[in-house]
Write a protein that holds these residues in place. Sequence first.
Motif, PDB file in Angstrom:
ATOM      1  N   LEU A  10      75.814 118.161 -32.630  1.00  0.00           N
ATOM      2  CA  LEU A  10      74.530 117.504 -32.886  1.00  0.00           C
ATOM      3  C   LEU A  10      74.081 117.715 -34.325  1.00  0.00           C
ATOM      4  N   ARG A  11      74.295 118.910 -34.856  1.00  0.00           N
ATOM      5  CA  ARG A  11      73.927 119.165 -36.256  1.00  0.00           C
ATOM      6  C   ARG A  11      74.782 118.316 -37.192  1.00  0.00           C
ATOM      7  N   TYR A  12      76.049 118.126 -36.836  1.00  0.00           N
ATOM      8  CA  TYR A  12      76.917 117.270 -37.638  1.00  0.00           C
ATOM      9  C   TYR A  12      76.393 115.839 -37.657  1.00  0.00           C
ATOM     10  N   GLU A  13      75.772 115.415 -36.552  1.00  0.00           N
ATOM     11  CA  GLU A  13      75.189 114.073 -36.461  1.00  0.00           C
ATOM     12  C   GLU A  13      73.856 113.979 -37.202  1.00  0.00           C
ATOM     13  N   GLY A  14      73.339 115.129 -37.667  1.00  0.00           N
ATOM     14  CA  GLY A  14      72.102 115.111 -38.437  1.00  0.00           C
ATOM     15  C   GLY A  14      70.857 115.514 -37.675  1.00  0.00           C
ATOM     16  N   HIS A  15      71.015 115.970 -36.432  1.00  0.00           N
ATOM     17  CA  HIS A  15      69.854 116.357 -35.639  1.00  0.00           C
ATOM     18  C   HIS A  15      69.390 117.774 -35.992  1.00  0.00           C
ATOM     19  N   ASP A  16      68.122 118.020 -35.788  1.00  0.00           N
ATOM     20  CA  ASP A  16      67.530 119.361 -35.913  1.00  0.00           C
ATOM     21  C   ASP A  16      67.631 119.997 -34.539  1.00  0.00           C
ATOM     22  N   VAL A  17      68.444 121.027 -34.388  1.00  0.00           N
ATOM     23  CA  VAL A  17      68.794 121.560 -33.065  1.00  0.00           C
ATOM     24  C   VAL A  17      68.231 122.959 -32.862  1.00  0.00           C
ATOM     25  N   ARG A  18      67.680 123.198 -31.681  1.00  0.00           N
ATOM     26  CA  ARG A  18      67.266 124.526 -31.237  1.00  0.00           C
ATOM     27  C   ARG A  18      67.967 124.825 -29.917  1.00  0.00           C
ATOM     28  N   VAL A  19      68.184 126.115 -29.630  1.00  0.00           N
ATOM     29  CA  VAL A  19      68.882 126.516 -28.403  1.00  0.00           C
ATOM     30  C   VAL A  19      68.045 127.526 -27.648  1.00  0.00           C
ATOM     31  N   ALA A  20      67.962 127.363 -26.322  1.00  0.00           N
ATOM     32  CA  ALA A  20      67.296 128.321 -25.448  1.00  0.00           C
ATOM     33  C   ALA A  20      68.246 128.654 -24.293  1.00  0.00           C
ATOM     34  N   GLY A  21      68.355 129.953 -23.970  1.00  0.00           N
ATOM     35  CA  GLY A  21      69.288 130.366 -22.929  1.00  0.00           C
ATOM     36  C   GLY A  21      68.667 130.530 -21.560  1.00  0.00           C
ATOM     37  N   THR A  22      67.329 130.464 -21.479  1.00  0.00           N
ATOM     38  CA  THR A  22      66.639 130.603 -20.200  1.00  0.00           C
ATOM     39  C   THR A  22      65.508 129.588 -20.116  1.00  0.00           C
ATOM     40  N   ALA A  23      65.007 129.405 -18.896  1.00  0.00           N
ATOM     41  CA  ALA A  23      63.875 128.491 -18.712  1.00  0.00           C
ATOM     42  C   ALA A  23      62.647 128.994 -19.461  1.00  0.00           C
ATOM     43  N   ASP A  24      62.394 130.304 -19.413  1.00  0.00           N
ATOM     44  CA  ASP A  24      61.231 130.864 -20.102  1.00  0.00           C
ATOM     45  C   ASP A  24      61.311 130.610 -21.610  1.00  0.00           C
ATOM     46  N   ALA A  25      62.501 130.813 -22.179  1.00  0.00           N
ATOM     47  CA  ALA A  25      62.675 130.570 -23.613  1.00  0.00           C
ATOM     48  C   ALA A  25      62.481 129.090 -23.935  1.00  0.00           C
ATOM     49  N   ALA A  26      62.941 128.215 -23.052  1.00  0.00           N
ATOM     50  CA  ALA A  26      62.768 126.777 -23.255  1.00  0.00           C
ATOM     51  C   ALA A  26      61.299 126.393 -23.231  1.00  0.00           C
ATOM     52  N   VAL A  27      60.555 126.950 -22.288  1.00  0.00           N
ATOM     53  CA  VAL A  27      59.117 126.657 -22.192  1.00  0.00           C
ATOM     54  C   VAL A  27      58.408 127.098 -23.461  1.00  0.00           C
ATOM     55  N   ARG A  28      58.762 128.277 -23.978  1.00  0.00           N
ATOM     56  CA  ARG A  28      58.136 128.766 -25.217  1.00  0.00           C
ATOM     57  C   ARG A  28      58.426 127.826 -26.379  1.00  0.00           C
ATOM     58  N   GLN A  29      59.674 127.382 -26.473  1.00  0.00           N
ATOM     59  CA  GLN A  29      60.029 126.517 -27.602  1.00  0.00           C
ATOM     60  C   GLN A  29      59.324 125.168 -27.520  1.00  0.00           C
ATOM     61  N   VAL A  30      59.233 124.611 -26.318  1.00  0.00           N
ATOM     62  CA  VAL A  30      58.554 123.322 -26.160  1.00  0.00           C
ATOM     63  C   VAL A  30      57.060 123.468 -26.419  1.00  0.00           C
ATOM     64  N   THR A  31      56.482 124.610 -26.063  1.00  0.00           N
ATOM     65  CA  THR A  31      55.072 124.862 -26.330  1.00  0.00           C
ATOM     66  C   THR A  31      54.817 124.965 -27.828  1.00  0.00           C
ATOM     67  N   GLU A  32      55.738 125.621 -28.546  1.00  0.00           N
ATOM     68  CA  GLU A  32      55.586 125.790 -29.994  1.00  0.00           C
ATOM     69  C   GLU A  32      55.813 124.486 -30.746  1.00  0.00           C
ATOM     70  N   GLN A  33      56.810 123.716 -30.321  1.00  0.00           N
ATOM     71  CA  GLN A  33      57.131 122.459 -31.020  1.00  0.00           C
ATOM     72  C   GLN A  33      57.779 121.501 -30.030  1.00  0.00           C
ATOM     73  N   LEU A  34      57.149 120.354 -29.864  1.00  0.00           N
ATOM     74  CA  LEU A  34      57.649 119.364 -28.909  1.00  0.00           C
ATOM     75  C   LEU A  34      58.911 118.710 -29.462  1.00  0.00           C
ATOM     76  N   PRO A  35      60.060 118.860 -28.764  1.00  0.00           N
ATOM     77  CA  PRO A  35      61.279 118.200 -29.245  1.00  0.00           C
ATOM     78  C   PRO A  35      61.261 116.717 -28.910  1.00  0.00           C
ATOM     79  N   GLU A  36      62.249 116.011 -29.409  1.00  0.00           N
ATOM     80  CA  GLU A  36      62.359 114.584 -29.122  1.00  0.00           C
ATOM     81  C   GLU A  36      63.331 114.309 -27.985  1.00  0.00           C
ATOM     82  N   LEU A  37      64.112 115.331 -27.606  1.00  0.00           N
ATOM     83  CA  LEU A  37      65.006 115.225 -26.454  1.00  0.00           C
ATOM     84  C   LEU A  37      65.417 116.626 -26.038  1.00  0.00           C
ATOM     85  N   VAL A  38      65.615 116.824 -24.727  1.00  0.00           N
ATOM     86  CA  VAL A  38      66.086 118.105 -24.199  1.00  0.00           C
ATOM     87  C   VAL A  38      67.404 117.881 -23.454  1.00  0.00           C
TER      88      VAL A  38
END
Length: 235
Positions: free
Chosen positions: A21-49
């Motif tokens: 995805l980074r090679y395609e030019g996307h800004d990528v974040r990774v979360a290994g758990t549901a709790d981490a995913a919720v925190r990341q979405v709360t901090e910054q709304l992504p455009e796709l999950v």
Amino acid sequence: MGRILIVEDEPAIAELIALNLRYEGHDVRVAGTADAAVRQVTEQLPELVILDWMLPGESGVSLARRWRSDARTRELPIIMLTARSEERDLIQGLDAGADDYLTKPFSTGELLARIRAVLRRKLPEALDTPIEAGPIRLDPATRRVWHGQEEVPLGPTEFRLLRFLMSHPERVHSRNQLLDRVWGDHVFIEERTVDVHIKRLRASLAPAGCADLIETVRGAGYRLARPNLTSQAAQ
């Protein structure tokens, strides 16, 4: 390109997807758990999950349902990854709110094609296709805006704002919605910031005679007007 969150507890799979995805030019974040995913979405709304079905603690299906029940994340595009291949599992994943569903193992090429398809349906401004509104043409690939043969100079925020509005013509967007979709995180930014950048955007479009493309809808927000109606738009 778009901001994408990968929710995957297997590091090797998450890293492989992230690299492509980074090679395609996307800004990528990774979360290994549901709790981490919720925190990341709360901090910054992504455009796709990209959401794995099996996660430590809360499952991906449960997390998708939770996001679909929240007004802020209701329209968040979701592609679900799973080792489950039964039809009932597919139905369960889609019923939970996933926009698409990919069974492991999968090729990265297929995943990238699915991502492009979902973004094309749900978020056209995340793609690099040129957009036109009347005499204005915006090219996301070169990050330039043109009026005929003349380039319209815009700052980076004004460019993102115009790109979003041009991708959703005639739709009214509140200041909060614009903060979420253009700035990515509205928590620490005041709503009047939008007004300032709208004013700057109109000033940049004025020499081309296109300032009226950006309409104020009193008590609601802003929209990109239909070009053939801008001469009649209310100020």
